[in-house]
Design a protein around this motif. Structure first.
Motif, PDB file in Angstrom:
ATOM      1  N   ARG A   1      43.063  65.913  53.549  1.00  0.00           N
ATOM      2  CA  ARG A   1      42.962  66.246  52.135  1.00  0.00           C
ATOM      3  C   ARG A   1      43.754  65.241  51.323  1.00  0.00           C
ATOM      4  N   PRO A   2      43.121  64.628  50.331  1.00  0.00           N
ATOM      5  CA  PRO A   2      41.714  64.819  49.985  1.00  0.00           C
ATOM      6  C   PRO A   2      40.796  64.136  51.000  1.00  0.00           C
ATOM      7  N   ARG A   3      39.589  64.589  51.033  1.00  0.00           N
ATOM      8  CA  ARG A   3      38.572  63.973  51.878  1.00  0.00           C
ATOM      9  C   ARG A   3      37.985  62.786  51.116  1.00  0.00           C
ATOM     10  N   TYR A   4      38.172  61.601  51.649  1.00  0.00           N
ATOM     11  CA  TYR A   4      37.677  60.384  50.995  1.00  0.00           C
ATOM     12  C   TYR A   4      36.274  60.061  51.488  1.00  0.00           C
ATOM     13  N   LEU A   5      35.366  59.804  50.539  1.00  0.00           N
ATOM     14  CA  LEU A   5      34.003  59.394  50.846  1.00  0.00           C
ATOM     15  C   LEU A   5      33.763  58.036  50.187  1.00  0.00           C
ATOM     16  N   PHE A   6      33.575  57.006  50.996  1.00  0.00           N
ATOM     17  CA  PHE A   6      33.256  55.668  50.485  1.00  0.00           C
ATOM     18  C   PHE A   6      31.742  55.499  50.597  1.00  0.00           C
ATOM     19  N   CYS A   7      31.080  55.335  49.466  1.00  0.00           N
ATOM     20  CA  CYS A   7      29.625  55.447  49.408  1.00  0.00           C
ATOM     21  C   CYS A   7      28.938  54.092  49.277  1.00  0.00           C
ATOM     22  N   ALA A   8      27.891  53.910  50.090  1.00  0.00           N
ATOM     23  CA  ALA A   8      27.056  52.711  50.041  1.00  0.00           C
ATOM     24  C   ALA A   8      25.598  53.160  50.004  1.00  0.00           C
ATOM     25  N   THR A   9      24.675  52.192  50.062  1.00  0.00           N
ATOM     26  CA  THR A   9      23.245  52.496  50.051  1.00  0.00           C
ATOM     27  C   THR A   9      22.592  51.951  51.311  1.00  0.00           C
ATOM     28  N   ASP A  10      21.884  52.805  52.030  1.00  0.00           N
ATOM     29  CA  ASP A  10      21.139  52.406  53.221  1.00  0.00           C
ATOM     30  C   ASP A  10      19.817  51.791  52.768  1.00  0.00           C
ATOM     31  N   MET A  11      19.649  50.486  53.000  1.00  0.00           N
ATOM     32  CA  MET A  11      18.454  49.802  52.537  1.00  0.00           C
ATOM     33  C   MET A  11      17.232  50.092  53.395  1.00  0.00           C
ATOM     34  N   VAL A  12      17.424  50.587  54.611  1.00  0.00           N
ATOM     35  CA  VAL A  12      16.285  50.886  55.486  1.00  0.00           C
ATOM     36  C   VAL A  12      15.546  52.118  54.984  1.00  0.00           C
ATOM     37  N   TYR A  13      16.299  53.195  54.684  1.00  0.00           N
ATOM     38  CA  TYR A  13      15.692  54.446  54.249  1.00  0.00           C
ATOM     39  C   TYR A  13      15.840  54.703  52.758  1.00  0.00           C
ATOM     40  N   GLY A  14      16.602  53.859  52.053  1.00  0.00           N
ATOM     41  CA  GLY A  14      16.797  54.075  50.626  1.00  0.00           C
ATOM     42  C   GLY A  14      17.573  55.327  50.330  1.00  0.00           C
ATOM     43  N   ARG A  15      18.601  55.603  51.122  1.00  0.00           N
ATOM     44  CA  ARG A  15      19.403  56.820  50.954  1.00  0.00           C
ATOM     45  C   ARG A  15      20.879  56.487  50.837  1.00  0.00           C
ATOM     46  N   PHE A  16      21.634  57.506  50.412  1.00  0.00           N
ATOM     47  CA  PHE A  16      23.078  57.369  50.256  1.00  0.00           C
ATOM     48  C   PHE A  16      23.735  57.346  51.626  1.00  0.00           C
ATOM     49  N   TRP A  17      24.710  56.472  51.793  1.00  0.00           N
ATOM     50  CA  TRP A  17      25.447  56.322  53.041  1.00  0.00           C
ATOM     51  C   TRP A  17      26.921  56.560  52.751  1.00  0.00           C
ATOM     52  N   VAL A  18      27.632  57.242  53.652  1.00  0.00           N
ATOM     53  CA  VAL A  18      29.056  57.480  53.445  1.00  0.00           C
ATOM     54  C   VAL A  18      29.862  57.045  54.654  1.00  0.00           C
ATOM     55  N   PHE A  19      31.060  56.556  54.368  1.00  0.00           N
ATOM     56  CA  PHE A  19      32.102  56.328  55.369  1.00  0.00           C
ATOM     57  C   PHE A  19      33.185  57.359  55.090  1.00  0.00           C
ATOM     58  N   GLU A  20      33.624  58.052  56.114  1.00  0.00           N
ATOM     59  CA  GLU A  20      34.722  59.006  55.940  1.00  0.00           C
ATOM     60  C   GLU A  20      35.456  59.170  57.253  1.00  0.00           C
ATOM     61  N   LYS A  21      36.429  60.067  57.278  1.00  0.00           N
ATOM     62  CA  LYS A  21      37.241  60.235  58.484  1.00  0.00           C
ATOM     63  C   LYS A  21      36.400  60.680  59.666  1.00  0.00           C
ATOM     64  N   ARG A  22      35.397  61.525  59.409  1.00  0.00           N
ATOM     65  CA  ARG A  22      34.576  62.053  60.504  1.00  0.00           C
ATOM     66  C   ARG A  22      33.622  61.017  61.076  1.00  0.00           C
ATOM     67  N   GLY A  23      33.352  59.954  60.324  1.00  0.00           N
ATOM     68  CA  GLY A  23      32.444  58.938  60.824  1.00  0.00           C
ATOM     69  C   GLY A  23      31.694  58.242  59.709  1.00  0.00           C
TER      70      GLY A  23
END
Length: 359
Positions: free
Chosen positions: A207-229
């Motif tokens: 806590r806090p849970r950090y989400l670092f967000c990118a864009t997946d160009m293969v599927y055109g979807r939101f991608w996240v990096f976080e502690k869980r993976g």
């Protein structure tokens, strides 16, 4: 270190702390071009009957579309949501410094300590990584981060006083890197690691849970990096505790076409498919995922948190729409996608405000 903050917070902040219904705003100037939005979610069902009664939705296909969106939102109904999410938009150093001011005020009010999740995009991810390094012990609810200026603000202004991107961009232009498109974004990740943090995803706090967000160009979807993976936010994450946070920030901020998409070395078989129930493509079609700037998909970072958080705070430091006319074919070529992108963001903001329940 943290300490209790004694002055009374602003009324709308107090409403959020009490869990009462919040209100949405567009920033001090009311332009909607930047500002911090504070609100509490309702559901599509809250708004749908009113729209029908007012005659604003009359076409059958529009009603069917609203029914579909309503069914999607039911998965995250208001009574099932919990916690406070803070979204830090993209927009380079301009946005990062804008967020720094917003966070300073939230800290002064004792509200920053209420945040359970930080969803960051591009420039916002740079500040989020700085927070990981400078505020390793998040304050308890109702407390503040002591010595904000010395611990957070001044060191971050030093970071933003440096040009972190030109070196990596020029490295990509070196003759021996012409056949290595990854050299630029890899150099950017190393620069972030040197200037901001050497921590890894596994070092992130609960806590806090950090989400670092990118864009997946293969599927055109939101991608996240976080502690869980790492992975698409609507699919299973692949544990990657040893990946540097700097790599996540570089993926989130590798603005196209200055930087080539980052190859993350996760095939669709590893990162959970396309998240839509469709069969995964054969591995020969996609050897690994390619990530670009998170703002390409959602520049606010709301996508990763709207379904499961009761309260959303959005600091929007994105750029304004330039209305100056330039009579050149190159300008027009760039203008068409800019208009489409601006329209998408306007629709997202309208949807966001319409989804807020106001008493």
């Amino acid at each position: 270190m943290a300490a209790k903050y004694s002055p009374s917070p602003l009324p709308e902040m107090e409403e959020i702390r009490r869990g009462a219904t919040g209100r949405a705003g567009q920033g001090r100037n009311g332009s909607g071009r930047g500002g911090t939005t504070l609100a509490r979610f309702g559901t599509a069902d809250d708004a749908k009957p009113k729209l029908w009664e007012e005659g604003r939705v009359t076409d059958t296909s529009q009603r069917e579309a609203m029914e579909d969106s309503s069914s999607i939102l039911r998965a995250g109904r208001r009574e099932q949501r919990s916690g406070v999410a803070l979204c830090l938009s993209g927009g380079g150093f301009r946005a990062a410094l804008f967020h720094l001011g917003a966070l300073r005020r939230l800290n002064e009010l004792g509200i920053l300590s209420d945040v359970d999740t930080i969803s960051a995009v591009s420039g916002g991810s740079i500040l989020a990584a700085h927070l990981v390094e400078r505020v390793p012990d998040w304050p308890n609810r109702g407390e503040i981060v002591q010595d904000w200026e010395e611990r957070v603000a001044e060191p971050f202004r030093v970071v933003t006083s440096k040009n972190l991107r030109t070196g990596p961009v020029l490295r990509r232009l070196l003759p021996w890197n012409w056949g290595r498109p990854q050299s630029g974004v890899q150099a950017l990740a190393r620069r972030y690691q040197t200037e901001i943090t050497r921590a890894r995803l596994g070092d992130l706090p609960d806590r806090p849970r950090y989400l670092f967000c990118a864009t997946d160009m293969v599927y055109g979807r939101f991608w996240v990096f976080e502690k869980r993976g790492a992975g698409r936010w609507d699919a299973d994450l692949s544990p990657r505790p040893k990946w540097p946070i700097a790599r996540a920030v570089a993926a989130s901020s590798c603005f196209p076409p200055i930087f080539a998409p980052m190859e993350v070395g996760l095939s669709p078989q590893q990162d959970g498919g396309d998240g839509s129930g469709h069969a995964r493509p054969p591995k020969r079609h996609v050897d690994q995922s390619h990530l670009t700037d998170g703002g390409t998909y959602d520049n606010t970072g709301v996508e990763a948190v709207w379904e499961d958080h009761a309260t959303i705070l959005v600091s929007d430091g994105g750029g304004t729409f330039d209305t100056r006319w330039r009579n050149s074919w190159l300008w027009r070529l760039r203008r068409y996608p800019s208009i489409a992108s601006a329209r998408v963001r306007v629709v997202q903001k309208r949807w966001l405000f319409a989804s807020f329940r106001a008493d």
